[in-house]
Design an enzyme around this catalytic site. Structure first.
Site, short mmCIF file in Angstrom:
data_model
loop_
_atom_site.label_atom_id
_atom_site.label_comp_id
_atom_site.label_asym_id
_atom_site.label_seq_id
_atom_site.Cartn_x
_atom_site.Cartn_y
_atom_site.Cartn_z
N ASN A 1 5.61 -2.03 7.04
CA ASN A 1 4.31 -2.88 7.69
C ASN A 1 3.54 -2.56 6.47
O ASN A 1 2.63 -1.86 6.57
CB ASN A 1 3.74 -2.92 8.89
CG ASN A 1 2.76 -2.88 9.04
OD1 ASN A 1 2.20 -4.21 8.45
ND2 ASN A 1 1.62 -2.91 9.67
N LYS B 1 0.64 -4.52 5.99
CA LYS B 1 -0.62 -5.17 6.35
C LYS B 1 -1.00 -5.90 5.20
O LYS B 1 -0.74 -6.35 4.33
CB LYS B 1 -1.22 -3.04 6.06
CG LYS B 1 -0.35 -2.21 7.66
CD LYS B 1 -1.75 -1.63 8.27
CE LYS B 1 -0.45 -0.15 9.48
NZ LYS B 1 -1.69 0.68 9.54
N HIS C 1 -0.09 -5.37 17.50
CA HIS C 1 0.01 -4.16 16.62
C HIS C 1 -1.61 -4.24 17.00
O HIS C 1 -2.57 -4.49 17.07
CB HIS C 1 -0.01 -4.44 14.86
CG HIS C 1 -0.75 -3.30 14.37
ND1 HIS C 1 -1.43 -2.41 13.88
CD2 HIS C 1 0.55 -2.35 13.35
CE1 HIS C 1 -0.74 -1.15 13.09
NE2 HIS C 1 -0.38 -1.67 12.77
N GLU D 1 -3.77 -2.93 15.28
CA GLU D 1 -4.84 -3.23 14.62
C GLU D 1 -5.19 -4.65 15.09
O GLU D 1 -6.91 -4.69 14.93
CB GLU D 1 -4.68 -2.98 12.83
CG GLU D 1 -5.35 -1.50 12.05
CD GLU D 1 -3.87 -1.75 11.05
OE1 GLU D 1 -3.12 -2.24 10.84
OE2 GLU D 1 -3.27 0.00 11.07
N GLU E 1 3.04 3.22 18.90
CA GLU E 1 2.39 3.98 17.44
C GLU E 1 1.02 4.07 18.22
O GLU E 1 0.11 3.11 18.17
CB GLU E 1 2.46 2.37 16.92
CG GLU E 1 3.24 2.09 15.84
CD GLU E 1 3.42 1.32 14.54
OE1 GLU E 1 3.99 1.13 13.34
OE2 GLU E 1 2.16 0.23 14.43
N GLY F 1 -3.14 5.78 10.05
CA GLY F 1 -2.95 6.17 8.39
C GLY F 1 -4.14 7.52 8.40
O GLY F 1 -4.70 7.65 8.19
N SER G 1 1.90 7.45 10.88
CA SER G 1 1.91 8.65 10.14
C SER G 1 3.32 9.36 9.24
O SER G 1 3.61 10.06 9.48
CB SER G 1 0.99 9.67 10.08
OG SER G 1 -0.35 8.84 10.19
N GLY H 1 3.87 2.63 7.56
CA GLY H 1 2.68 1.64 6.97
C GLY H 1 2.64 2.41 5.27
O GLY H 1 3.22 1.65 4.57
N GLY H 2 1.88 3.36 5.30
CA GLY H 2 1.67 3.20 4.26
C GLY H 2 2.18 3.88 3.35
O GLY H 2 2.12 3.24 2.12
O1 LIG Z 1 0.83 1.20 11.82
C1 LIG Z 1 1.27 1.06 10.92
C2 LIG Z 1 2.56 1.05 10.90
O2 LIG Z 1 2.52 -0.46 11.23
C3 LIG Z 1 1.56 3.04 11.42
O3 LIG Z 1 0.86 2.90 9.35
P1 LIG Z 1 0.62 4.57 8.55
O4 LIG Z 1 2.55 4.74 8.34
O5 LIG Z 1 -0.20 4.18 7.39
O6 LIG Z 1 0.02 6.15 9.46
#
Ligand SMILES: O=C(CO)COP(=O)(O)O
Length: 254
Positions: A12, A14, A97, A99, A167, A173, A216, A237-238
């Site tokens: 993702n 983002k 998600h 967010e 998640e 994050g 994470s 994510g990251g």
């Molecule tokens: O929100 C995420 C994937 O959708 C997870 O993000 P991180 O891997 O950066 O924690």
């Protein structure tokens, strides 16, 4: 990992990516994707879906969106419909998600309508669920996840190959993850709920619905998380913004 289920490692991105860095990232991921046991997916922002899909055409890496509208078309300024994503080359879409739940109040019947719209457009939905830190501390994690599933899973979700991503909000994050036992407990509960709601056997039923963990996930913890029962992949994510890290996570899936 669920026996007989091909793991999915999804990135993702983002709100990250301009053509100058995103297209080389996509190509680098594709370059390391051949021959992996896991299926690979990248979900760039809307502006990049078509370009990334073109760059990845003919490779082992699929492309997805990060949201879609519940309607197939209409007067919805700023929104993107599921058939548009499909038309741009996407085959998956992330929905619900945390967010978006936080920023736009997503959830409930409106979210279920998006899941239905995705399936109707030929996209595979990845429905995200997960508790906040205060809910976890109050011992409500399993109940929260169960309610989020119950309100958003439409009839036919399992038969359409729909994916669920657990998640925990507090793990996104932050570099923090639940214990392996806590991940296994939530995934086991999600599996039981899916089997109850979608009792058909084989690929039509909830017994083979892919359940991803996200929050994470890094090269250093991926193997242990992906080895847990009922963890059929990861939503990253990251670490998905660094091709070497994303590919290392994918290799950890076996
Ligand atoms: O929100 C995420 C994937 O959708 C997870 O993000 P991180 O891997 O950066 O924690």
């Amino acid at each position: 990992m669920t026996p007989g289920v091909r793991p999915l490692i999804a990135g993702n991105w983002k709100m990250h990516g301009l053509r100058a860095d995103a297209l080389p990232l996509a190509r680098e991921v594709a370059g390391g994707a051949a021959g992996l046991a896991a299926e690979l997916l990248v979900c760039p922002p809307f502006t990049l879906v078509a370009a990334v899909a073109e760059a990845l055409a003919g490779t082992a890496v699929a492309v997805g969106g990060q949201d879609c509208h519940a309607a197939a078309r209409g007067a919805h300024t700023g929104d993107v419909a599921a058939p548009m994503l499909r038309d741009a080359g996407a085959t998956y879409v992330i929905l619900g998600h945390s967010e978006r739940r936080q920023a736009y109040g997503e959830g409930g019947a409106g979210l279920r309508a998006k899941v239905e719209a995705a399936i109707a457009a030929g996209l595979t939905p990845i429905l995200c669920v997960g508790e906040s830190e205060s809910q976890r501390l109050a011992g409500e994690a399993e109940a929260v996840v169960s309610a989020q599933l119950a309100e958003a899973l439409p009839e036919g979700f399992a038969a359409a190959g729909g994916v669920v991503a657990y998640e925990p909000v507090w793990a996104i994050g932050t570099g923090r993850t639940p214990t392996e036992a806590d991940i296994a407990a939530i995934h086991g509960a999600m599996r039981a709920q899916l089997v109850r709601d979608f009792p058909a056997g084989g690929p039509q039923g909830g017994g083979t619905t892919r359940l991803l963990y996200g929050g994470s996930v890094k090269p250093g913890n991926a193997a242990a998380i992906l080895a847990l029962p009922d963890v059929d992949g990861a939503l990253v994510g990251g670490a998905s913004l660094v091709a070497a890290d994303f590919l290392a996570i994918a290799r950890a899936a076996g």
